[in-house]
Design a protein around this motif. Sequence first.
Motif, mmCIF file in Angstrom:
data_model
loop_
_atom_site.group_PDB
_atom_site.id
_atom_site.type_symbol
_atom_site.label_atom_id
_atom_site.label_comp_id
_atom_site.label_asym_id
_atom_site.label_seq_id
_atom_site.Cartn_x
_atom_site.Cartn_y
_atom_site.Cartn_z
ATOM 1 N N GLN A 128 5.170 10.415 -9.081
ATOM 2 C CA GLN A 128 5.137 10.374 -10.659
ATOM 3 C C GLN A 128 4.275 11.604 -10.987
ATOM 4 O O GLN A 128 4.255 12.344 -11.891
ATOM 5 N N ASN A 129 3.562 12.016 -9.960
ATOM 6 C CA ASN A 129 2.336 13.234 -10.230
ATOM 7 C C ASN A 129 3.156 14.718 -9.525
ATOM 8 O O ASN A 129 2.133 15.409 -9.669
ATOM 9 N N ASN A 130 4.275 14.705 -9.479
ATOM 10 C CA ASN A 130 4.886 15.825 -9.024
ATOM 11 C C ASN A 130 3.932 16.271 -7.670
ATOM 12 O O ASN A 130 3.518 17.195 -7.330
ATOM 13 N N GLY A 131 3.784 15.283 -6.835
ATOM 14 C CA GLY A 131 2.754 15.465 -5.727
ATOM 15 C C GLY A 131 3.213 16.622 -4.790
ATOM 16 O O GLY A 131 2.387 17.503 -4.033
ATOM 17 N N VAL B 188 3.346 28.145 -10.712
ATOM 18 C CA VAL B 188 3.094 28.813 -11.724
ATOM 19 C C VAL B 188 3.160 27.770 -12.917
ATOM 20 O O VAL B 188 2.127 27.777 -13.775
ATOM 21 N N GLN B 189 4.234 27.106 -13.233
ATOM 22 C CA GLN B 189 4.412 26.397 -14.122
ATOM 23 C C GLN B 189 3.248 25.158 -14.291
ATOM 24 O O GLN B 189 2.871 24.826 -15.316
ATOM 25 N N ALA B 190 3.006 24.681 -13.102
ATOM 26 C CA ALA B 190 2.160 23.592 -12.956
ATOM 27 C C ALA B 190 0.640 23.916 -12.992
ATOM 28 O O ALA B 190 -0.118 22.907 -13.505
ATOM 29 N N THR B 191 0.381 25.144 -13.066
ATOM 30 C CA THR B 191 -1.158 25.605 -13.115
ATOM 31 C C THR B 191 -1.321 26.238 -14.634
ATOM 32 O O THR B 191 -2.489 26.957 -14.872
ATOM 33 N N GLY B 192 -0.556 26.364 -15.439
ATOM 34 C CA GLY B 192 -0.617 27.157 -16.659
ATOM 35 C C GLY B 192 0.452 26.532 -17.651
ATOM 36 O O GLY B 192 1.483 26.199 -17.348
ATOM 37 N N LYS C 184 0.896 -1.154 -0.026
ATOM 38 C CA LYS C 184 -0.108 0.123 0.044
ATOM 39 C C LYS C 184 0.969 1.148 0.091
ATOM 40 O O LYS C 184 0.771 2.101 -0.743
ATOM 41 N N LEU C 185 1.930 1.310 0.842
ATOM 42 C CA LEU C 185 2.754 2.586 1.104
ATOM 43 C C LEU C 185 3.630 2.609 -0.318
ATOM 44 O O LEU C 185 3.347 4.064 -0.847
ATOM 45 N N TYR C 186 4.002 1.799 -1.009
ATOM 46 C CA TYR C 186 4.747 2.143 -1.987
ATOM 47 C C TYR C 186 3.926 2.294 -3.305
ATOM 48 O O TYR C 186 4.391 3.329 -4.091
ATOM 49 N N ALA C 187 2.651 1.915 -3.345
ATOM 50 C CA ALA C 187 1.702 2.260 -4.254
ATOM 51 C C ALA C 187 1.598 3.925 -4.440
ATOM 52 O O ALA C 187 1.242 4.683 -5.226
ATOM 53 N N ILE C 188 1.388 4.308 -3.093
ATOM 54 C CA ILE C 188 0.857 5.812 -3.034
ATOM 55 C C ILE C 188 2.367 6.539 -3.283
ATOM 56 O O ILE C 188 2.263 7.516 -3.875
#
Lengths: 89, 515, 118
Positions: free
Chosen positions: B82-85, B510-514, B72-76
Amino acid sequence: MSNVFIALQKNEETRCIINAIVADNPDAIINEQPAMVKIDVPNRMVIRKSTVEEEMGRDFDLQELHVYLITLTGHIDETDDEFVLSWTH
Amino acid sequence: MDIKVNKKLGLKERYNLMTRDLAWTPTYQAFKDVYPYMQYEGIKIHDWDKFEDPFRMTMDAYWKYQAEKERKLYAIIDAFTQNNGHLGVTDARYINTLKLFLTGVSPLEYMAHRGFAHVGRAFPGAGPRVACLMQSLDEIRHAQTQIHSMSNYNKHYNGFQNWRHQHDRVWYLSVPKSFFDDAITAGPFEFMIAIGFAFEYVLTNLLFVPFISGAAYNGDMGAMAFGFSAQSDESRHMTLGLEIIKFILEQDPDNLPIVQHWIDKWFWRGYRVLTLVAMMMDYMLPKRVMSWKEAWEIYAEQNGGALFADLARYGVKAPAGLAQACKDKDHLSHQAWNVFYNYAAAAPFHTWAPSEADMKWLSEKYPDTFDKYYRPLWEHYAKEQKEGRRFYNTTLPMLCQTCQIPMFFTEPDDPTKVAYRESDYKGEKYHFCSDGCKNIFDHEPEKYIQSWLPVHQIYQGNCFCPDVDPSKPDFNPLAEVLRWYKITWGEDNLDYADSPDKKNFEQWRVQATGN
Amino acid sequence: MAVTAIGAYEFAPKDSVDKFPAPLLYVCWEDHKMFCSPFAVPFPPTLKFGDMCKGAFPGIFGAHPDFAKVDWDQTQWFKSGRPWRPDMDKTLAENGLGHKDVIRFRTPGLTGLSGSAF
């Protein structure tokens, strides 16, 4: 009389476990916090395998609780059928 | 041959078969040679078989559930990376709590691994031995998963890169380090009361629950994942702590005074370490789950109250320092954050004065104390900073000989007066922040005269790189200490407002939202 | 009390005076907790008390707005918490200050930022 409590991660499995706790412990106090749920019950709390299984619609081993537990307090008595937390002896 | 079909074993039978029934009594060697550390602390145990793990967890079930937790942990963590969380957290100020955690707490997880391995080996009872083995494995898992999770932040933010090096050197890290060194150099029974009971049972909720809930609330799925994964083991650890203290007390009435002293000592040692958590909760989280004071009331006053009401049947009293700690709850976080604001140049994370909105929250949560005692300080700092004079304290502080924290704690009944206590031992003077720390010293002075106090070590010349030349005219001792700490000036330290972390985060957002 | 140990347990103190460039003095300005804790400073025993106040203290306490208003003749001193009267013209050693002594001073009328003791 002191409360016992258990805190669980918030997910689909624990939603069923929490429903089961509420069904079997009428005095349960549910406290929702970010990503977790804390449940207090005065003096004694029981988690029944059969109630959880009814909620989940599948077999449930009470030791699966370990995967979702965050914290608890009180003396523990665990059998195959029930998981009990209490301040009584 | 008859084939006997056994029915499936119940939990109790399985536990007995797989723990106690696998143990044996040594015959080639004398019992006391196999278990040499069972006598010297004065604890008397007559029947180790009286200990039972109420979870009745066996090693085979343990592996099964731990593997599930890891999956579970490594899936998260993978999804988060991967999503630049990291760009989804409320504010990059938040990330400083992770730096504090990685430098201050993760190394203790590793030490706990060693401690429980040692204690598990020392105990002759199969029940506690298996429980200690599991905890030892848990603790190294915690260290590894924390380091792994936070390595993602290290790719983008300053202050993560030298955590292990810094744990052994940096001034404030001597606080958690010396706490655990103190526990691990004690005997196996004291270690169990110190870490298993006082820390895990009485205090750990205050460390992990608000920290992880805080991570979730601030959008940090990575820290939330390792935190919850670790915390799912804590219930077992807490249960071991509670069962072991009940077991020791039930074994012999002579054990009570020894155990009571350890409860008093380790409650206070642990509480002092939690100072860092108090300021983290109230000052470092951009979005706060609850105040330190509220957490203290829930986990220490209510829950601790229930626990000690229950243990009273053995003659155990609530820890000697509990009453003072309850008085301190209105002051602790504010005073502690001022220390880090003062010495922001010498720590590998950023600090800041609370904003107007932060102060509004603080005054709502601390109606009796914030506006009266603490608001003028933060307003003064903000004004100074605005005029280009951000205050950095450059003179080294006096430290408590026992907890090693700068002596900022105030008298329990007067928040304007710094508390001083002192003792003489073999012609030397020693200073303490509190009655709790003085009592601990007075009980075992030989142990604490060895304290590696960072400030004293700096003045003794022990905190410089080998190539340093103090006789050079441009020798700058403080800069040289930071070089030895491996803190990069202007990147890892100083105020958040001027940090590359802040600049980068804003740019990336800024880069992540436009486009 | 002694340490409970598996063998002889004796150690030299880690912070004896011989290990420092000069004896350590702990100094605190009462009601000014903006400086979060008392300070630890190795001062030469031959330093005159007045020179410490007027020469060294500005670098240590000068950042506080009250510091410019300090009148050293009005300052009240404490040593290990007890009222104490140093002689400004004598050295630290002559004033009886030794390694790891703790002294504090109070400046009447100056009680920190908006009287908050900070």
